[in-house]
Design an enzyme around this catalytic site. Structure first.
Site, mmCIF file in Angstrom:
data_model
loop_
_atom_site.group_PDB
_atom_site.id
_atom_site.type_symbol
_atom_site.label_atom_id
_atom_site.label_comp_id
_atom_site.label_asym_id
_atom_site.label_seq_id
_atom_site.Cartn_x
_atom_site.Cartn_y
_atom_site.Cartn_z
ATOM 1 N N GLU A 126 21.316 11.577 -56.571
ATOM 2 C CA GLU A 126 21.440 12.881 -55.919
ATOM 3 C C GLU A 126 21.106 13.986 -56.912
ATOM 4 O OE1 GLU A 126 24.106 12.638 -52.201
ATOM 5 O OE2 GLU A 126 25.367 13.210 -53.891
ATOM 6 N N GLY A 153 22.558 20.520 -50.695
ATOM 7 C CA GLY A 153 22.985 21.663 -49.897
ATOM 8 C C GLY A 153 22.090 22.882 -50.042
ATOM 9 N N SER A 165 19.852 17.206 -49.170
ATOM 10 C CA SER A 165 19.131 17.881 -48.083
ATOM 11 C C SER A 165 18.358 16.911 -47.184
ATOM 12 C CB SER A 165 18.200 18.969 -48.643
ATOM 13 O OG SER A 165 18.972 19.977 -49.271
ATOM 14 N N HIS A 213 30.494 11.880 -57.670
ATOM 15 C CA HIS A 213 29.657 12.839 -56.943
ATOM 16 C C HIS A 213 29.468 14.076 -57.820
ATOM 17 C CE1 HIS A 213 28.292 15.754 -54.013
ATOM 18 N NE2 HIS A 213 27.895 14.720 -53.300
ATOM 19 N N GLY A 269 24.843 14.735 -46.625
ATOM 20 C CA GLY A 269 25.956 15.688 -46.575
ATOM 21 C C GLY A 269 25.946 16.449 -45.268
ATOM 22 N N GLY A 270 25.428 17.681 -45.304
ATOM 23 C CA GLY A 270 25.459 18.591 -44.155
ATOM 24 C C GLY A 270 25.037 17.964 -42.834
ATOM 25 N N GLU A 273 29.658 17.062 -57.262
ATOM 26 C CA GLU A 273 30.691 18.094 -57.103
ATOM 27 C C GLU A 273 31.964 17.736 -57.863
ATOM 28 O OE1 GLU A 273 30.299 18.191 -52.836
ATOM 29 O OE2 GLU A 273 28.292 19.000 -53.133
ATOM 30 N N ASN A 302 28.523 11.770 -46.071
ATOM 31 C CA ASN A 302 29.602 12.335 -46.894
ATOM 32 C C ASN A 302 30.044 13.644 -46.244
ATOM 33 O OD1 ASN A 302 31.249 13.428 -48.831
ATOM 34 N ND2 ASN A 302 29.638 13.692 -50.386
ATOM 35 N N TRP A 303 31.201 13.620 -45.620
ATOM 36 C CA TRP A 303 31.679 14.808 -44.895
ATOM 37 C C TRP A 303 32.183 15.892 -45.848
ATOM 38 C CZ3 TRP A 303 35.032 12.290 -40.398
ATOM 39 C CH2 TRP A 303 34.186 11.502 -39.602
ATOM 40 N N LYS A 304 32.367 15.560 -47.109
ATOM 41 C CA LYS A 304 32.913 16.500 -48.107
ATOM 42 C C LYS A 304 34.215 17.102 -47.574
ATOM 43 C CE LYS A 304 28.312 17.102 -49.936
ATOM 44 N NZ LYS A 304 27.355 17.906 -50.677
#
Ligand SMILES: O=C(CO)COP(=O)(O)O
Length: 271
Positions: free
Chosen positions: A182, A188, A228, A110, A249-250, A112, A18-20
């Protein structure tokens, strides 16, 4: 060890990035090219472990062109979709448009979206329905915040979200669903839920799906963990028998790191 199995159903692991809101359309193409080269060099077998990316909407046309032009075995999806198909919904993106761009998946709910944009379970149910209307596979994200975890209510809370988001969805549609657990406190933050935490929740989600639908349907749904994830912890999380993949993610923004996560089986052998 490679493909999760319950004895009857084999579930192909899914590693999703997920590049967000990172990577413009030029950066996104470079990232995807590097990822594809790295995996090709490593002779990755995409039929054993499926690889998906979730770029920003503005990258999707470029991703489609690259994937089609270079015949890359990577699949992709949108990070969100509108519950509506078309009309006066300024700023929204329809599942119809995502399908036309060759998307296979779409993220729904998600954390977010839930927290920053205030998306409710009622809305998310209509988004899940919209995804299926356009033959997109929803990757439904569920999970608890820190307070709920501290209070020991994490399973109850997450299953409540699951029930509410899937309400009245027929078993035939749920069979190819993907659910991503999640925990918000692990996103993150560098805090990763332990392999036991990921397995505990995935087992609880599968049991709930068996109650809501039937054992066969529950056994066919793929359950991912996200929060993470890095190459160093991927293999141990995926060792859980109900954990069928990862939503990253990251670490998905670094092609070498993400490729290493995709190649988690290799770590099981060499670590
Ligand atoms: O939210 C996530 C994936 O959807 C997890 O993000 P991080 O891997 O950066 O913690």
């Amino acid at each position: 060890m490679t493909t999760s199995t319950n004895g009857t159903f084999d579930r192909t692991p899914l590693i999703a990035g997920n590049w967000k809101m990172n990577m413009d359309h030029v950066q996104g193409i470079t990232l995807l090219q590097k990822l594809a080269w790295t995996l090709e060099d490593a002779k990755h077998d995409f039929t054993r472990v499926e690889v998906a990316v979730f770029p920003p909407f503005t990258d999707l046309r470029g991703v489609q062109t690259l994937v089609a032009g270079d015949d890359l075995p990577v699949v992709y999806g949108g990070q969100d979709l509108s519950p509506h198909d078309s009309g006066a919904y300024t700023g929204d993106i329809s599942g119809q448009f995502l399908a036309k761009l060759g998307c296979k998946y779409v993220l729904v709910g998600h954390s977010e979206r839930r927290t920053i944009h205030g998306e409710t379970d009622e809305l998310l149910r209509t988004k899940v329905e919209a995804a299926y209307r356009h033959s997109l596979v929803p990757v439904l994200c569920v999970g608890e915040g820190l307070e709920v975890r501290t209070a020991g209510r994490h399973v109850e809370h997450t299953l409540e979200q699951l029930r509410a988001d899937l309400e009245s969805l027929p078993a035939g549609q749920v069979a190819d669903l993907v659910v991503a657990y999640e925990p918000v406190w692990a996103i993150g933050t560098g805090e990763v839920a332990g392999p036991e935490d990921a397995q505990e929740m995935c087992a609880a989600i599968r049991a709930e799906l068996a109650t809501l639908y039937d054992a066969g349907t529950a056994a066919s749904v793929r359950l991912l963990y996200g929060g993470s994830v890095k190459a160093a912890n991927a293999a141990s999380i995926l060792a859980g028998r109900d954990v069928d993949g990862l939503l990253v993610g990251g670490a998905s923004l670094d092609p070498a790191e993400f490729a290493s996560i995709v190649r988690f089986e290799h770590h099981l052998v060499t670590d």
